[in-house]
Structure formats: C-alpha cells, structure tokens
Design a protein around this motif. Structure first.
Motif, PDB file in Angstrom:
ATOM      1  N   ILE A  37       6.875   5.712  21.462  1.00  0.00           N
ATOM      2  CA  ILE A  37       6.197   5.664  20.106  1.00  0.00           C
ATOM      3  C   ILE A  37       7.441   6.441  19.226  1.00  0.00           C
ATOM      4  O   ILE A  37       7.528   7.305  19.448  1.00  0.00           O
ATOM      5  CB  ILE A  37       5.177   6.186  20.339  1.00  0.00           C
ATOM      6  N   ALA A  38       8.009   5.732  17.978  1.00  0.00           N
ATOM      7  CA  ALA A  38       8.633   6.441  17.259  1.00  0.00           C
ATOM      8  C   ALA A  38       8.320   6.036  15.802  1.00  0.00           C
ATOM      9  O   ALA A  38       7.590   5.141  15.605  1.00  0.00           O
ATOM     10  CB  ALA A  38      10.059   6.019  17.505  1.00  0.00           C
ATOM     11  N   ASP A  39       8.876   6.441  14.629  1.00  0.00           N
ATOM     12  CA  ASP A  39       8.629   6.053  13.418  1.00  0.00           C
ATOM     13  C   ASP A  39       7.320   5.739  13.109  1.00  0.00           C
ATOM     14  O   ASP A  39       6.796   5.083  12.484  1.00  0.00           O
ATOM     15  CB  ASP A  39       9.474   4.683  13.048  1.00  0.00           C
ATOM     16  N   TYR A  40       6.652   7.049  13.254  1.00  0.00           N
ATOM     17  CA  TYR A  40       4.947   7.126  13.257  1.00  0.00           C
ATOM     18  C   TYR A  40       4.475   7.740  11.810  1.00  0.00           C
ATOM     19  O   TYR A  40       5.085   8.789  11.512  1.00  0.00           O
ATOM     20  CB  TYR A  40       4.478   7.963  14.427  1.00  0.00           C
ATOM     21  N   THR A  41       3.840   6.860  11.038  1.00  0.00           N
ATOM     22  CA  THR A  41       3.707   7.238   9.946  1.00  0.00           C
ATOM     23  C   THR A  41       2.287   7.056   9.576  1.00  0.00           C
ATOM     24  O   THR A  41       1.692   6.141   9.870  1.00  0.00           O
ATOM     25  CB  THR A  41       4.384   6.437   8.904  1.00  0.00           C
ATOM     26  N   ILE A  42       1.532   8.158   9.082  1.00  0.00           N
ATOM     27  CA  ILE A  42       0.083   8.131   8.427  1.00  0.00           C
ATOM     28  C   ILE A  42      -0.008   7.971   7.057  1.00  0.00           C
ATOM     29  O   ILE A  42       0.739   8.972   6.446  1.00  0.00           O
ATOM     30  CB  ILE A  42      -0.848   9.186   9.324  1.00  0.00           C
ATOM     31  N   PHE A  43      -0.634   7.306   6.633  1.00  0.00           N
ATOM     32  CA  PHE A  43      -1.014   7.175   5.112  1.00  0.00           C
ATOM     33  C   PHE A  43      -2.438   7.486   4.764  1.00  0.00           C
ATOM     34  O   PHE A  43      -3.399   7.187   5.536  1.00  0.00           O
ATOM     35  CB  PHE A  43      -0.688   5.992   4.518  1.00  0.00           C
ATOM     36  N   LEU A  44      -3.003   8.019   3.578  1.00  0.00           N
ATOM     37  CA  LEU A  44      -4.292   8.362   3.353  1.00  0.00           C
ATOM     38  C   LEU A  44      -4.722   7.470   2.032  1.00  0.00           C
ATOM     39  O   LEU A  44      -3.915   7.699   0.907  1.00  0.00           O
ATOM     40  CB  LEU A  44      -4.482   9.659   2.846  1.00  0.00           C
ATOM     41  N   ASP A  45      -6.066   6.681   2.095  1.00  0.00           N
ATOM     42  CA  ASP A  45      -6.309   6.225   0.752  1.00  0.00           C
ATOM     43  C   ASP A  45      -7.329   7.131   0.508  1.00  0.00           C
ATOM     44  O   ASP A  45      -8.361   7.207   1.147  1.00  0.00           O
ATOM     45  CB  ASP A  45      -6.952   4.844   1.196  1.00  0.00           C
ATOM     46  N   GLU A  46      -7.168   8.078  -0.397  1.00  0.00           N
ATOM     47  CA  GLU A  46      -8.045   9.175  -0.923  1.00  0.00           C
ATOM     48  C   GLU A  46      -9.485   8.593  -1.554  1.00  0.00           C
ATOM     49  O   GLU A  46     -10.339   9.251  -1.352  1.00  0.00           O
ATOM     50  CB  GLU A  46      -7.403  10.114  -1.800  1.00  0.00           C
ATOM     51  N   SER A  47      -9.569   7.614  -1.923  1.00  0.00           N
ATOM     52  CA  SER A  47     -10.731   7.059  -2.565  1.00  0.00           C
ATOM     53  C   SER A  47     -11.826   6.548  -1.412  1.00  0.00           C
ATOM     54  O   SER A  47     -12.875   6.626  -1.672  1.00  0.00           O
ATOM     55  CB  SER A  47     -10.450   5.812  -3.350  1.00  0.00           C
ATOM     56  N   THR A  48     -11.313   6.482  -0.228  1.00  0.00           N
ATOM     57  CA  THR A  48     -12.135   5.976   0.873  1.00  0.00           C
ATOM     58  C   THR A  48     -12.025   7.182   2.107  1.00  0.00           C
ATOM     59  O   THR A  48     -12.642   6.948   3.168  1.00  0.00           O
ATOM     60  CB  THR A  48     -11.963   4.580   1.452  1.00  0.00           C
ATOM     61  N   ASN A  49     -11.263   7.866   2.017  1.00  0.00           N
ATOM     62  CA  ASN A  49     -10.527   8.875   3.058  1.00  0.00           C
ATOM     63  C   ASN A  49     -10.187   8.096   4.377  1.00  0.00           C
ATOM     64  O   ASN A  49     -10.536   8.336   5.534  1.00  0.00           O
ATOM     65  CB  ASN A  49     -11.908   9.802   3.552  1.00  0.00           C
ATOM     66  N   THR A  50      -9.721   6.991   4.131  1.00  0.00           N
ATOM     67  CA  THR A  50      -9.134   6.005   5.311  1.00  0.00           C
ATOM     68  C   THR A  50      -7.991   6.333   5.558  1.00  0.00           C
ATOM     69  O   THR A  50      -7.058   6.368   4.568  1.00  0.00           O
ATOM     70  CB  THR A  50      -9.308   4.503   5.003  1.00  0.00           C
ATOM     71  N   LEU A  51      -7.414   6.684   6.788  1.00  0.00           N
ATOM     72  CA  LEU A  51      -6.041   7.080   7.177  1.00  0.00           C
ATOM     73  C   LEU A  51      -5.701   5.644   7.739  1.00  0.00           C
ATOM     74  O   LEU A  51      -6.305   5.093   8.686  1.00  0.00           O
ATOM     75  CB  LEU A  51      -6.113   8.180   8.312  1.00  0.00           C
ATOM     76  N   PHE A  52      -4.325   5.400   7.452  1.00  0.00           N
ATOM     77  CA  PHE A  52      -3.686   4.241   7.706  1.00  0.00           C
ATOM     78  C   PHE A  52      -2.464   4.540   8.567  1.00  0.00           C
ATOM     79  O   PHE A  52      -1.673   5.237   8.050  1.00  0.00           O
ATOM     80  CB  PHE A  52      -3.434   3.276   6.599  1.00  0.00           C
ATOM     81  N   ALA A  53      -2.377   4.109   9.773  1.00  0.00           N
ATOM     82  CA  ALA A  53      -1.185   4.490  10.746  1.00  0.00           C
ATOM     83  C   ALA A  53      -0.344   3.472  11.001  1.00  0.00           C
ATOM     84  O   ALA A  53      -1.149   2.262  11.454  1.00  0.00           O
ATOM     85  CB  ALA A  53      -1.662   5.182  11.911  1.00  0.00           C
TER      86      ALA A  53
END
Length: 103
Positions: A37-53
């Motif tokens: 597992i590499a190049d692991y990125t997590i984003f946050l949509d603050e309007s819904t508190n949804t984490l997108f990995a």
C-alpha cells in the motif's frame, strides 16, 4: 491498482485527525508499505465530514484488509474518538466505485 473508500469524521475533529495522521506511527506505515500500500491520500469534505481515501495497491490487499493485525487494531482504537466506527473500532468504511480515470 488504486482503490477509494469513504469514512466519516465526527464534527469538530478535523485538526486532531490531521495531527494524528501527521505523526503516523512508523510501525503502521511500515505495515502498510510491506503489504503493497502506497500513495495513500485522505481528503475531507468539510460540509459533510466525509473522509475520502485513495490508495495505490501493488497487490490485491488494501488497508481495509489488515484489520486482524494488532498494530491496525491499536490505530483504530486510537482514532475511534474522532470517527464513526463499528463495534470493533474499525472505521465505518464504504468502498467507492471508479467511474472515470484520466492518465
């Protein structure tokens, strides 16, 4: 191969979530790397508190498949106060279907 999934952050926990990941445990990082597992990125949509990995996998294993490892179980417990979790402290996670990719 890349996979994507979403998780859910509890309201008001963004900075603590960011801080804990900035100091990711070396043994957890090593476990992920050893499992392809590499190049692991997590984003946050603050309007819904949804984490997108999104993560790149060199084999058919994802970080979501390592739940039996004691290191992962400790990380889940450590993060459980910040995220919506299952009874075993694993993050409630939903796989996402890829519908477009541009090289």
């Amino acid at each position: 191969m890349k996979t994507a999934f979403k998780m859910h952050l509890k309201p008001g926990c963004k900075e603590e979530y960011r801080s804990r990941h900035a100091a990711i445990w070396p043994e957890l990082k090593q476990l992920l790397t050893q499992n392809g597992i590499a190049d692991y990125t997590i984003f946050l949509d603050e309007s819904t508190n949804t984490l997108f990995a999104v993560q790149h996998q060199s084999n058919n294993s994802s970080s979501q498949d390592l739940g039996a490892d004691p290191i992962v179980q400790r990380w889940w417990a450590y993060m459980s106060d910040l995220m919506l979790t299952n009874p075993d402290n694993s993050p409630i996670s939903e796989p996402l279907e890829q519908v477009f990719h541009m090289d």
